[in-house]
Design a protein around this motif. Structure first.
Motif, PDB file in Angstrom:
ATOM      1  N   TYR A   1       1.956   8.980  62.772  1.00 46.46           N
ATOM      2  CA  TYR A   1       1.023   9.980  62.777  1.00 46.46           C
ATOM      3  C   TYR A   1      -0.137   9.687  63.788  1.00 46.46           C
TER       4      TYR A   1
ATOM      5  N   ALA B   1      -1.914  18.589  60.342  1.00 48.91           N
ATOM      6  CA  ALA B   1      -3.223  18.658  60.176  1.00 48.91           C
ATOM      7  C   ALA B   1      -3.894  19.769  61.104  1.00 48.91           C
TER       8      ALA B   1
ATOM      9  N   HIS C   1       5.204  12.682  51.738  1.00 53.13           N
ATOM     10  CA  HIS C   1       5.029  11.302  51.991  1.00 53.13           C
ATOM     11  C   HIS C   1       3.528  11.066  51.822  1.00 53.13           C
TER      12      HIS C   1
END
Ligand code: BGC
Length: 553
Positions: free
Chosen positions: A65, A203, A332
């Motif tokens: 990420y 996000a 996750h």
């Protein structure tokens, strides 16, 4: 309700955490070739869409990420040739690949950031969120990042701070820059052109920042204020997202699912559907009823089954009429559902089947998280040094700094750590659960000798084969896909019963969330049992953790 359903509403999505899926190179981390090898397995579960958490080139501070280069596959996973093959082979198995677009931030090792930080007037100088210090030289605001600590990091080269909603190594992108936005749309279109079936968009509710940076009300001993509520879904965000939709999605054969913490049901019209920006939103409320997002995170908050049911019913009732949600009970970032929603000594097979039943029979697209279909469970490692997840490490520090003992902080980690869901996939009883011939990057859960795919393949009563039966039922009864949702007992703290209604079909789902036998006589004469998590249903009784699906005529 009778509108033609789209393919991504009818299918099952499987979330793959590639680092822990299957290693074909004895390197300790999963590979794309490992995923290709398991496509037939995924097909056997009815999976039509495969979401890969980020596989782009990354320093892996946050396991991908933190993207260094959106146009390259990280070498640990393989190459672009492997990726092209995965997309093509996937199609042959009826499985479309879904990429994770991480567009709120990049890695601090991304070439864009490296250029942006060199000066205040380079061509990418405004691609990130830069701000001057306060007069006393301290950070521009008192915001706490989601992973803990100040959300600002000083950059000596520019003599300015940059904002990071997550880790320091994840600087936030500045969507106010039209050039940056164009660069992001180019990235997404590159993947659309490669033939992916959709995007999960990470996000995304944080991309719009306030026009003026001001302190928030401190909410902890560190004097900081959680950024979540202050920089989330700001006015103007939809202009960016509508532009994204126009530039990337319109007229293409893809679907989008936004990770949009904080978007409530009454805002749905702007966010999904024909006039909304995405096809689905990840709904948050039900996924961690006991998790406090503050310094006391490691003390679980009390919750009751009726709370969970009300949360689920609220979102189910909304999408009866409009919009669509994924249904999920793991991902996750969350602990394993068998440990999450039940008491410690609850039967793991029965509870895995119970959650599987909800997952596949609520209205929405089921998102199975890797390993959930075999009933994988949490780990309880003896020391914080055994953990890898950056957010767990930061949360542990926060707990210790706020006065919790090591034991209590560790108890919280056992319960909430994201590593619970990230341990290697348990394929067999072989060494390292058949995940790797090397040293696994994260320890394998020691229960792999009892919980693994090979073993469950050969056991007709396994969790895995139960998931397959659920998939068969979805294919057999359109009611389970298209039917509307109706809950009958939201106040009850022991059972969850709801119905799906479609044309003249009614299917009722009854779940005993307790470890006790309960009297249950509300099954109309002539009903047909479609599936039971026990070999037999006992008339008038629900056995401990029993899940029952009946067709009412
Ligand atoms: C992802 C997390 C990640 C964070 C920062 C999320 O919400 O699901 O795994 O750490 O975004 O990118």
């Amino acid at each position: 309700m009778k509108n033609e359903m789209k393919w991504w509403q009818k299918t099952i999505l499987y979330e793959c955490y590639p680092k822990s899926f299957l290693d074909t190179r004895a390197q300790g981390t999963g590979t794309l070739r490992g995923i290709i090898e398991k496509l037939p397995y995924l097909e056997s579960l009815g999976v039509g869409a495969l979401w890969l958490t980020p596989i782009y080139k990354s320093p892996m501070v946050d396991n991908g990420y933190d993207v260094e280069d959106y146009y390259q596959i990280d070498p640990v996973y393989g190459s672009m040739i492997d990726m092209d093959e995965l997309i093509a082979e996937g199609k042959k198995h009826g499985i479309r690949i879904v990429m994770d677009l991480v567009f709120n931030h990049t890695s601090d090792q991304c070439a864009w950031f490296k250029e942006s930080k060199t000066s205040r007037d380079n061509p990418k100088s405004n691609w990130y969120v830069w701000a001057d210090p306060k007069e006393d030289g301290s950070a521009p605001t008192n915001w706490r990042s989601i992973f803990g600590g100040s959300a600002w990091k000083w950059c000596e080269e520019r003599k300015q701070y940059y904002l990071h909603t997550f880790a320091e190594a994840q600087p936030d992108l500045n969507w106010e820059s039209p050039e940056l936005r164009k660069a992001l749309y180019d990235v997404a279109n590159f993947w659309v052109d490669k033939g992916v079936g959709g995007f999960r968009i990470d996000a995304i509710s944080y991309i719009k920042k306030p026009s003026v940076f001001t302190d928030g009300e401190p909410d902890g001993q560190d004097g900081l204020a959680a950024l979540n509520g202050l920089v989330n879904n700001m006015d103007g965000i939809l202009d960016f997202l509508n532009e994204f939709k126009k530039e990337v999605c319109e007229g293409k054969d893809i679907f989008t699912v936004g990770e949009t913490n904080g978007i409530s049901h009454d805002m749905l019209k702007d966010w999904v559907g024909d006039d909304g920006v995405f096809d689905m939103l990840i709904e948050y409320t039900h996924i961690s009823p006991e998790f406090k997002q503050n310094e006391n995170w490691c003390e679980p908050q009390e919750w009751k089954l009726s709370d969970l049911k009300k949360m689920l019913s609220a979102s189910q009732n909304v999408i009866n009429d409009f919009g669509w949600y994924p249904i999920y009970f793991e991902n996750h970032d969350k602990p394993r559902c068998v440990d999450h929603y039940f008491e410690e000594n609850a039967d793991k097979v029965l509870t895995a089947k119970l959650i599987g039943t909800m997952l596949m029979t609520l209205r929405g697209t089921p998102f199975i998280y890797q390993g959930q279909e075999i009933g994988m469970s949490n780990v309880s490692w003896p020391d914080i040094s055994c953990y890898n997840d950056i957010s767990s490490l930061e949360q542990y520090k926060t707990a210790i700094n706020s006065g919790y003992s090591k034991e209590d902080a560790l108890k919280g980690i056992h319960r909430f750590s994201r590593d619970n869901a990230r341990t290697p996939m348990q394929w067999s009883s072989d060494r390292n659960a058949g995940f790797t011939d090397g040293e696994p990057w994260l320890s394998v859960n020691e229960n792999y000798l009892t919980i693994n795919v090979d073993k469950e393949e050969n056991d007709p009563s396994s969790v895995l084969n139960y998931y397959r039966k659920l998939n068969q039922l979805r294919n057999e009864y359109p009611c389970l896909i298209s039917g509307s949702y109706k809950s009958s007992n939201d106040e009850d703290d022991q059972t969850y019963a709801y119905e799906r209604h479609y044309e003249d079909q009614i299917i009722r789902i009854i779940l005993n969330f307790t470890g006790q036998e309960l009297v249950y006589e509300d099954i109309p004469e002539g009903s047909k049992i479609l599936l039971c998590s026990y070999p037999d249903h006992h008339k008038g009784i629900l056995q401990p953790y029993e899940a029952l699906i009946i067709k009412i005529d």
